[in-house]
Scaffold this active site. Sequence first.
Site, PDB file in Angstrom:
ATOM      1  N   CYS A   2       0.845  -1.175   0.000  1.00  9.99           N
ATOM      2  CA  CYS A   2       0.000   0.000   0.000  1.00  9.99           C
ATOM      3  C   CYS A   2       0.894   1.243   0.000  1.00  9.99           C
ATOM      4  CB  CYS A   2      -0.933   0.094   1.194  1.00  9.99           C
ATOM      5  SG  CYS A   2      -2.056  -1.287   1.314  1.00  9.99           S
ATOM      6  N   ARG A  27       3.887  -0.600  -4.775  1.00  9.54           N
ATOM      7  CA  ARG A  27       3.589  -1.065  -3.424  1.00  9.54           C
ATOM      8  C   ARG A  27       2.269  -1.833  -3.346  1.00  9.54           C
ATOM      9  NH1 ARG A  27       6.854   1.432   0.236  1.00  9.54           N
ATOM     10  NH2 ARG A  27       5.459   0.790   1.893  1.00  9.54           N
ATOM     11  N   TRP A  72      -2.908  -2.786  -1.650  1.00  6.40           N
ATOM     12  CA  TRP A  72      -2.647  -4.210  -1.825  1.00  6.40           C
ATOM     13  C   TRP A  72      -3.500  -4.878  -0.759  1.00  6.40           C
ATOM     14  CZ3 TRP A  72      -0.762  -8.469   0.883  1.00  6.40           C
ATOM     15  CH2 TRP A  72      -0.386  -9.574   0.105  1.00  6.40           C
ATOM     16  N   ASN A  97      -1.537   2.166   5.669  1.00  3.80           N
ATOM     17  CA  ASN A  97      -0.684   1.095   5.167  1.00  3.80           C
ATOM     18  C   ASN A  97      -0.266   0.272   6.382  1.00  3.80           C
ATOM     19  OD1 ASN A  97       1.364  -0.459   4.035  1.00  3.80           O
ATOM     20  ND2 ASN A  97       2.861   1.199   4.074  1.00  3.80           N
ATOM     21  N   GLY A  98      -0.550  -1.035   6.368  1.00  2.73           N
ATOM     22  CA  GLY A  98      -0.195  -1.869   7.521  1.00  2.73           C
ATOM     23  C   GLY A  98      -1.363  -2.751   7.892  1.00  2.73           C
ATOM     24  N   GLU A 480      16.654 -18.243  -8.831  1.00  6.42           N
ATOM     25  CA  GLU A 480      16.263 -16.869  -9.135  1.00  6.42           C
ATOM     26  C   GLU A 480      15.656 -16.780 -10.547  1.00  6.42           C
ATOM     27  OE1 GLU A 480      15.706 -14.363  -7.495  1.00  6.42           O
ATOM     28  OE2 GLU A 480      15.825 -12.673  -8.857  1.00  6.42           O
ATOM     29  N   LYS A 484      11.896 -15.523 -11.309  1.00  2.00           N
ATOM     30  CA  LYS A 484      11.568 -14.426 -12.247  1.00  2.00           C
ATOM     31  C   LYS A 484      10.509 -14.891 -13.234  1.00  2.00           C
ATOM     32  CE  LYS A 484      12.802 -11.935 -10.506  1.00  2.00           C
ATOM     33  NZ  LYS A 484      13.449 -11.529  -9.322  1.00  2.00           N
ATOM     34  N   GLU A 487       7.033 -15.378 -11.535  1.00  2.00           N
ATOM     35  CA  GLU A 487       6.441 -14.108 -11.080  1.00  2.00           C
ATOM     36  C   GLU A 487       5.775 -13.341 -12.208  1.00  2.00           C
ATOM     37  OE1 GLU A 487       8.771 -11.648  -7.734  1.00  2.00           O
ATOM     38  OE2 GLU A 487      10.068 -12.249  -9.364  1.00  2.00           O
ATOM     39  N   HIS A 503      16.671 -37.688  -8.734  1.00  2.00           N
ATOM     40  CA  HIS A 503      15.940 -38.055  -7.516  1.00  2.00           C
ATOM     41  C   HIS A 503      14.477 -37.613  -7.575  1.00  2.00           C
ATOM     42  CE1 HIS A 503      19.605 -39.494  -5.750  1.00  2.00           C
ATOM     43  NE2 HIS A 503      20.190 -38.332  -6.012  1.00  2.00           N
ATOM     44  N   LYS A 602       5.570  -5.167  -4.321  1.00  2.00           N
ATOM     45  CA  LYS A 602       7.020  -5.132  -4.192  1.00  2.00           C
ATOM     46  C   LYS A 602       7.478  -5.161  -2.746  1.00  2.00           C
ATOM     47  CE  LYS A 602      11.062  -3.450  -6.210  1.00  2.00           C
ATOM     48  NZ  LYS A 602      11.348  -4.793  -6.715  1.00  2.00           N
TER      49      LYS A 602
HETATM   50  C1  G6P Z   1       8.682  -9.272  -2.421  1.00  2.00           C
HETATM   51  C2  G6P Z   1       9.227  -8.758  -3.741  1.00  2.00           C
HETATM   52  C3  G6P Z   1      10.507  -9.511  -4.093  1.00  2.00           C
HETATM   53  C4  G6P Z   1      11.517  -9.376  -2.971  1.00  2.00           C
HETATM   54  C5  G6P Z   1      10.929  -9.814  -1.628  1.00  2.00           C
HETATM   55  C6  G6P Z   1      11.835  -9.410  -0.479  1.00  2.00           C
HETATM   56  O1  G6P Z   1       8.262 -10.581  -2.557  1.00  2.00           O
HETATM   57  O2  G6P Z   1       8.271  -8.930  -4.764  1.00  2.00           O
HETATM   58  O3  G6P Z   1      11.045  -8.959  -5.274  1.00  2.00           O
HETATM   59  O4  G6P Z   1      12.628 -10.151  -3.266  1.00  2.00           O
HETATM   60  O5  G6P Z   1       9.677  -9.173  -1.402  1.00  2.00           O
HETATM   61  O6  G6P Z   1      11.883  -8.021  -0.438  1.00  2.00           O
HETATM   62  P1  G6P Z   1      13.070  -7.164   0.131  1.00  2.00           P
HETATM   63  O7  G6P Z   1      12.655  -5.741  -0.070  1.00  2.00           O
HETATM   64  O8  G6P Z   1      13.175  -7.515   1.587  1.00  2.00           O
HETATM   65  O9  G6P Z   1      14.293  -7.522  -0.614  1.00  2.00           O
END
Ligand code: G6P
Length: 607
Positions: A2, A27, A72, A97-98, A480, A484, A487, A503, A602
Site C-alpha cells: 500500500c 507497493r 494491496w 498502510n499496515g 532466481e 523471475k 512471477e 531423484h 514489491k
Molecule cells: C517481495 C518482492 C521480491 C523481494 C521480496 C523481499 O516478494 O516482490 O522482489 O525479493 O519481497 O523483499 P526485500 O525488499 O526484503 O528484498
Amino acid sequence: MCGIVGAVAKRNVVSILVNGLLRLEYRGYDSAGLVVVRDGKLDRVRSNGRVAELELKSANTYGELGIAHTRWATHGVPSERNAHPHISRDLIAVVHNGIIENYETLRTGLTTQGYEFTSDTDTEVIAHLIHSHYAQGNLLAATQQALAQLVGAYAIGVVAADNPHQLIAARKGSPLLLGVGECEHFVASDMSALLQVTKNVVYLEEGDVVEVNLADYRIFDAQGKAAQRPVHVSELNNDSVELGEYQHYMQKEIHEQPQALANTLESVCNSQSLVPGIFGAEANNIFPKIENILILACGTSHHAGMVARYWLEELAGIQCTVEIASEYRYRTSVANPKTLVVTISQSGETADTLAALNHAKATGHAFTLAICNVPESAIIRQSKLRLLTRAGPEIGVASTKAFTTQLAALFLLTLVLAKTRGRLSAEKEQQFLHELRHLPSAVQKVLALEPQIAEMSKHFADKHHALFLGRGLHYPIALEGALKLKEISYIHAEAYPAGELKHGPLALVDKDMPVVSVAPNDALLEKLKSNLQEVRARGGELFVFADADTQIKEAEGIHILQMPEHAGFLSPILHTVPLQLLAYYVALQKGTDVDKPRNLAKSVTVE
Ligand code: G6P
C-alpha cells in the site's frame, strides 16, 4: 504494501496526489483512491482499478488538502468499497498502510457505539476511532488517542472536513516520510512520490505523529513529546523514477545494472584495499570477533544470501547458514553471540525480515549487519552495521538490479571477512578488486545478448512448466531464474541443483517441459554436462546459458546462449542477467503486466 501520499498546499493537490500514487503503485495496485477537503466537505474518488483510472475519475476534482492511497488487499477483497480513503460520518478520512491486529475487537466496540461500517477493511476502525475522539475539534489529539488503542503496524494519513489546512500523519512499523516545501507540505510512503514537488525530506521515526500545516509542521515522538528530526536533501532525481526510453521498469532496471553495480562498488573500486569500515565504524571491532554467519532474507534477497554462503565458506572460511526470514522468526533456534546476523533486503521494510532481525536480537545476537537498498529504512536503522546497495529506486515488482547489487555487496563482505581472517593475500585482493572494477562492463557485454534471448523466449510462450538447473554457486541463480519466470509470466517454474534431477524431477521431463540450465565453465561443468545428457535422453528440450569455453554444442533439442568467458567467483552475477531477460521476454510473449504481476506487491510489509 500500500502506498500513501498526502498534501497540503495553496494550490490544487489532486495531480500531486495522483502523480505520487503512480510512483507508489509498485507497493500495491488492487485499487486506489483519494479524498480532498473542499468547502467543509470531503470529496472522495475511488477506483477498483489502477491509478490511471483514478486519474481519469478525479480529473475535475479540486482541493488544497488531500490524502491518497494505492492498495494491496489484506482485509477485504479488492473492490471500490474496500478502497481507501475510509470515511467516518462525512467528517474524518483516513488512508492506511499496515495491519491493525485488534480491529475485530475495536469494530465490535465501535458498532455498539453506533458506527456503521461500509467496508471489510481493518482500516475503517481507525477512521471511526478518530471520529469518536474528535469532539473538541482537535485532530492531532483525536488521532493520538485513537493510535493508543491500535495494536499492529501502520502508516496513516488523516484529514477532517472542518479542518481545511491540516493533515495528521503517523507511523509505526510501516514507512512514512514528510516532504518539506515552501508553504506547502507533503507526506508519502517513499521519496519517489514526492520528487515532483520537493527534495527536502524528514524521515519520520517509529511512533512519530506529525501535524502538517501549510506553513509548518510539528512532530511528536512515541511518548507524545515534541521532537526535532533533521531535514535531508534527497539524492534521488526524477529521472531515476521515470521510464524513459524503456517499455517497462523491469527492462529499464535490467539495463541499469552496470551503473547500479558501479555505484555500489564505487568507493571500494576507487581505493587500493578493502577495509571493514565500509560496513560502518564498529566493523573493525566486530569482524574479528565473529565465528559464523546467519543470513536472513525473503524472496530474491534470500537467493542472494544463498550465493553468499558459497563465497563465505570457500573464500573466508567462515561457516554460514541462510534462512528464510519468515521461518527463522517462528523457530526455536540456538543463538551464538559470536554470530554475525546479516539481513538482506531491497526495501529495508519487509515485515518478515524485520521481525527476524528483531527475533535474532532478542535471542542474544548483538552483531547485526544490513545489506539494503533504501537508506533510513527500518532494517538499516535497526542494524549495527550496514552496506547500502546503490541500485537506485527499483520499481518493477520483480527484483533485478537490487539482486545483482546485493551479490556485489555480499562479495565485498566475503572479501573483507577473508582479509580479517588472514585468508586473502595482497595479490588476491588486488586481483578481486580488478575483477570488481571490470564487473559493470562484463554485465554490459551480457546485456548485448538481449536479441538472442528475445528470440529464445518464443519457445516458452506456449509452455505451462519449466525446469531450471544449476550447480554449486549457480544453483541459487537457477532458483532466481525460475522465480523471475513464474512471477511475471505465470509459467510454473521450478529450480533444482542439477545433481538432484535423478531423484525426482526427471520424471517430469518430456518435450513440453523446457529445461533451462546455467552452465558456467567451473569445476562442476563435466558433472553438469552429464546431467544435461540425462535430460536430452528423455526428450527434454534444453536451453543452455553456457560460458564461451564450455564446448557445449548447439544440436537438435539443445539451444545454446553463448555467454562471455567464465568470470570466476563473480560468474553468478553475470549468469543472472540472461535469466532476467528470458523471463522478461517470455512475459512479453504472454502479454502479462510485467511490472505489476497479479497478486504481488514489491514491498511486503505484512506477514
Ligand atoms: C517481495 C518482492 C521480491 C523481494 C521480496 C523481499 O516478494 O516482490 O522482489 O525479493 O519481497 O523483499 P526485500 O525488499 O526484503 O528484498
